[in-house]
Design an enzyme around this catalytic site. Structure first.
Site, short mmCIF file in Angstrom:
data_model
loop_
_atom_site.label_atom_id
_atom_site.label_comp_id
_atom_site.label_asym_id
_atom_site.label_seq_id
_atom_site.Cartn_x
_atom_site.Cartn_y
_atom_site.Cartn_z
CB SER A 48 -5.61 -6.71 -2.96
OG SER A 48 -7.13 -7.23 -2.82
CE LYS A 49 -2.82 0.00 0.10
NZ LYS A 49 -2.80 1.53 0.20
NE ARG A 50 -10.45 -8.41 -3.74
CZ ARG A 50 -10.90 -9.70 -3.15
NH1 ARG A 50 -11.79 -9.83 -2.30
NH2 ARG A 50 -10.46 -10.81 -3.94
#
Length: 496
Positions: free
Chosen positions: A254-256
């Site tokens: 994910s973007k994290r």
């Protein structure tokens, strides 16, 4: 042998992410290595999530990566159109064939009825599934429901007691008991739009797709697609499901975990060659220990046999390292052209630079590029070659400027450089080596403060490379400025 035809079929609901780009690359490599065709198809039937700019962005990103296609929405081809939103009539025609053959039926159940059906099945300890009640409706009952304004969906009749076997080119044979993994699923929605699985099967057959290479998460769709293909009388393509891409902690990416869209990496100064190289290594092994491979080398070695069954781990640090290798290895002209927009964005060169500025920038890049990881970093560490009003690093001032006699040493350095006729790497180094010997000091005693004086930084390219690029006048002016700065600091300290 039938010509290999593969397709990359993104849904234009956002940017092209690393996973999609890896899928596109593997399809492209497979097609090109077999002399086949690479088809681009836009699966844009999700009208609620469709973004027109996303479609354009995906095509632009694929072009930037160098993944050219033979047929597609912008090129046309013998089996178009290549956008699903333009193929609705084709899907309805094929669905009608199933309806006429008794292999599909209209379903009028409301969401509430379906929810109740699932709840009752759970209470009985059964797998929630559609109970085929609408398959048993009489003609009068159907007419009554439609007269009441109920628009039906179309469901396919699944052979419940059969097992569907997926012969996967990577995973081998994977068996699915139909009753356990699917019920009579919907192939046409109530608005007449085909569902993903149905449209996909129809398109793959009509576009003569021989191999479907896609991400592992689509494996669960494959038995449904095989059921649809057999009902339509189509021969299914060969399937190959490539491993998932997981985050370093093996969680879902994910973007994290950092940038995941290819366009983000491009904006951050990564090269297309480095991204393609890195993507190829996500789940595929070229054999041997080398990891930096040209596109031609990857194409020569690529095969589905080299694709792993196990998840690939997303590692931005590795991508960054590979990018640094390409910044050093690619021709200077190529790096200079790629870097120019970043130098413009940083305000180092004008929007319409002249030939002299371009030549100077190429010399700057040649001096700096082996010490950076991205084009953004390249522009950042090059700023002092263009701007004279930089600040000196605070730690460098304390370590290299505040020692006794440094200002006088810089004065001597300035005098030595002023007499150099051949202001090149060799000429400036010879003058400094001679001065070091005459003064009887260590090289670091003059080299370190000179570097700080010329660049404001304590690390960077070789000192004499910096001198040769800056030229005599700027070097002399910066040495004089630094000596004045040191004396002013000393005077201020004495006053305290």
């Amino acid at each position: 042998m039938e010509q290999v035809r593969v397709r990359f079929a993104p849904s234009p609901t956002g940017s092209l992410h690393i996973g999609g780009a890896r899928t596109a690359l593997f399809n492209w490599l497979f097609a090109r290595s077999h002399g086949g065709a690479f088809i681009l198809r836009l699966e844009d039937t999700d009208t609620e999530r469709f973004i027109a700019d996303a479609a354009r962005g995906i095509l632009a990103t694929l072009r930037w990566l160098g993944l050219d296609w033979d047929e597609g929405p912008d090129k046309g081809g013998p089996y178009g159109p290549y956008q699903q939103s333009q193929r609705f009539d084709i899907y309805r025609r094929e669905a009608e064939r199933l309806l006429e053959k008794g292999l599909a039926y209209r379903c009028y159940c409301s969401p509430e009825e379906l929810a109740q059906m699932r709840d009752e099945a759970r209470k009985r300890g059964e797998i929630p599934r559609y109970d085929r009640r609408c398959c048993r409706l009489g003609e009068d009952e159907r007419k009554t429901k439609e007269a009441n304004g109920i628009k039906p969906v179309l469901r396919i009749k699944v052979p419940e007691d059969e097992t569907t076997v997926v012969s996967d080119l990577i995973r081998g044979e994977v068996s699915f008991e139909n009753r356990a993994v699917m019920d009579d699923f919907i192939i046409l929605k109530s608005n007449g739009i085909a569902t993903y699985n149905f449209a996909c099967v129809v398109d793959d057959f009509l576009m003569r797709i021989t191999h479907v290479i896609r991400a592992e998460e689509h494996l669960s769709n494959t038995p449904k697609q095989i059921v649809i293909a057999r009902a339509l009388g189509f021969e299914p393509p060969q399937y190959a499901h490539v491993p998932m891409i997981l985050a370093p902690d093996r969680s879902k990416l994910s973007k994290r975990h950092g940038a995941t869209a290819v366009e983000e990496f491009r904006t951050e100064g990564y090269l297309a060659e480095a991204i393609v190289n890195y993507l190829a290594l996500l789940g595929w092994s070229p054999g041997g220990e080398r990891e930096v491979l040209t596109r031609e080398e990857i194409l020569e070695r690529f095969s589905l046999e080299g694709v792993s069954k196990h998840a690939a781990i997303y590692d931005v640090k590795k991508l960054t390292w590979i990018n640094a290798q390409y910044l050093s290895l690619l021709p200077l002209e190529k790096i200079a052209a790629e870097a120019l927009p970043f130098f413009k964005a940083a305000g180092l060169v004008p929007d319409d630079p002249d030939a002299e500025t371009l030549s100077y920038t190429a010399r700057v890049i040649e001096a700096v590029r082996t010490r950076v990881h991205t084009l953004v970093e390249l522009a950042d560490v090059s700023s002092y070659f263009y701007k004279d009003d930089f600040a000196y690093e605070e730690k460098g001032v304390k370590k290299h400027f505040m020692k006794p006699g440094v200002a006088a040493v810089l004065d001597k350095g300035r005098e030595a450089l002023a007499s150099v006729g051949d202001f090149t790497v060799e000429g400036t180094e010879a003058a400094y080596r001679k001065l070091i010997e005459e003064l009887g000091i260590s090289g670091g005693a003059i080299i370190h403060p000179t570097r700080l004086a010329l660049s404001g930084r304590t690390v960077g390219p070789g000192l004499f490379d910096i001198m040769a690029v800056l030229g005599k006048e700027r070097c002399l002016a910066r040495l004089e400025k630094a000596a004045s700065f040191i004396r002013a600091c000393n005077e201020q300290a004495d006053m305290l």
